[in-house]
Design a protein around this motif. Sequence first.
Motif, short mmCIF file in Angstrom:
data_model
loop_
_atom_site.label_atom_id
_atom_site.label_comp_id
_atom_site.label_asym_id
_atom_site.label_seq_id
_atom_site.Cartn_x
_atom_site.Cartn_y
_atom_site.Cartn_z
N GLY A 1 31.85 -29.86 -21.76
CA GLY A 1 30.44 -30.28 -21.81
C GLY A 1 30.17 -31.29 -22.91
O GLY A 1 29.06 -31.37 -23.44
N TRP A 2 31.18 -32.08 -23.25
CA TRP A 2 31.00 -33.11 -24.29
C TRP A 2 29.95 -34.10 -23.84
O TRP A 2 29.92 -34.51 -22.68
CB TRP A 2 32.32 -33.84 -24.54
N ARG A 3 29.09 -34.50 -24.77
CA ARG A 3 28.11 -35.55 -24.47
C ARG A 3 28.82 -36.89 -24.39
O ARG A 3 29.67 -37.20 -25.21
CB ARG A 3 27.03 -35.59 -25.54
N VAL A 4 28.43 -37.65 -23.41
CA VAL A 4 29.00 -38.97 -23.18
C VAL A 4 28.01 -40.00 -23.73
O VAL A 4 26.82 -39.95 -23.43
CB VAL A 4 29.26 -39.20 -21.67
N THR A 5 28.52 -40.94 -24.53
CA THR A 5 27.67 -41.97 -25.13
C THR A 5 27.83 -43.26 -24.35
O THR A 5 28.95 -43.73 -24.13
CB THR A 5 28.08 -42.22 -26.60
N SER A 6 26.70 -43.85 -23.93
CA SER A 6 26.75 -45.16 -23.26
C SER A 6 27.04 -46.23 -24.30
O SER A 6 26.41 -46.26 -25.37
CB SER A 6 25.42 -45.46 -22.58
N VAL A 7 28.01 -47.10 -23.99
CA VAL A 7 28.43 -48.14 -24.93
C VAL A 7 28.59 -49.46 -24.19
O VAL A 7 28.71 -49.50 -22.97
CB VAL A 7 29.75 -47.77 -25.64
N SER A 8 28.63 -50.53 -24.95
CA SER A 8 28.89 -51.86 -24.41
C SER A 8 30.39 -52.09 -24.27
O SER A 8 31.19 -51.31 -24.79
CB SER A 8 28.31 -52.92 -25.35
N ARG A 9 30.75 -53.18 -23.63
CA ARG A 9 32.16 -53.52 -23.47
C ARG A 9 32.86 -53.68 -24.82
O ARG A 9 34.04 -53.38 -24.95
CB ARG A 9 32.29 -54.80 -22.65
#
Length: 171
Positions: free
Chosen positions: A86-94
């Motif tokens: 259940g790790w939180r996923v972080t939205s990131v740029s390229r």
Amino acid sequence: MKRKKRLAAVIGAGIAPLLAVSLPTGTANAHGYISSPPSRQAQCAAGIVPCGPIKYEPQSVEGPKGLMSCNGGNAAFAELNDDNKGWRVTSVSRTTSFTWRLTARHATSTWQYYAGGRKIAEFNDGGARPGETVTHQVNFGGLTGKQKVLAVWNIADTANAFYACVDVNIR
């Protein structure tokens, strides 16, 4: 009998300081982990994901160089390898900044980043001792979507490295 007790107390008082100095230090002199984007151990320390002992020492994921596991081969931190926790996923740029929070300044050979089954970045510090934080700009190339990033801090003067995994979604 009284003399024996007194002698034992004197010997104990004399040995106690030697024992205190020779005992291993606690986690205050530990090492480092990725704080941003939040690594799995950072999420444990913050209470975002329920975890075992890593909650109290996120900086201690240390193991032999060359491993490809989130827990650095340390069985006490095996839950860091569980991709379904259940790790939180972080939205990131390229291209994304990864910041390490360091609690000990080890001479550093390299910092390595892996994703998509391959090395995507390496930074050579040539034995330098970093400060309290180190930030790297990592380019994901053609990778997109959800990825697990394995980051490795290779120490210059030991056979060990520190490991951190970060779950990201590359836009």
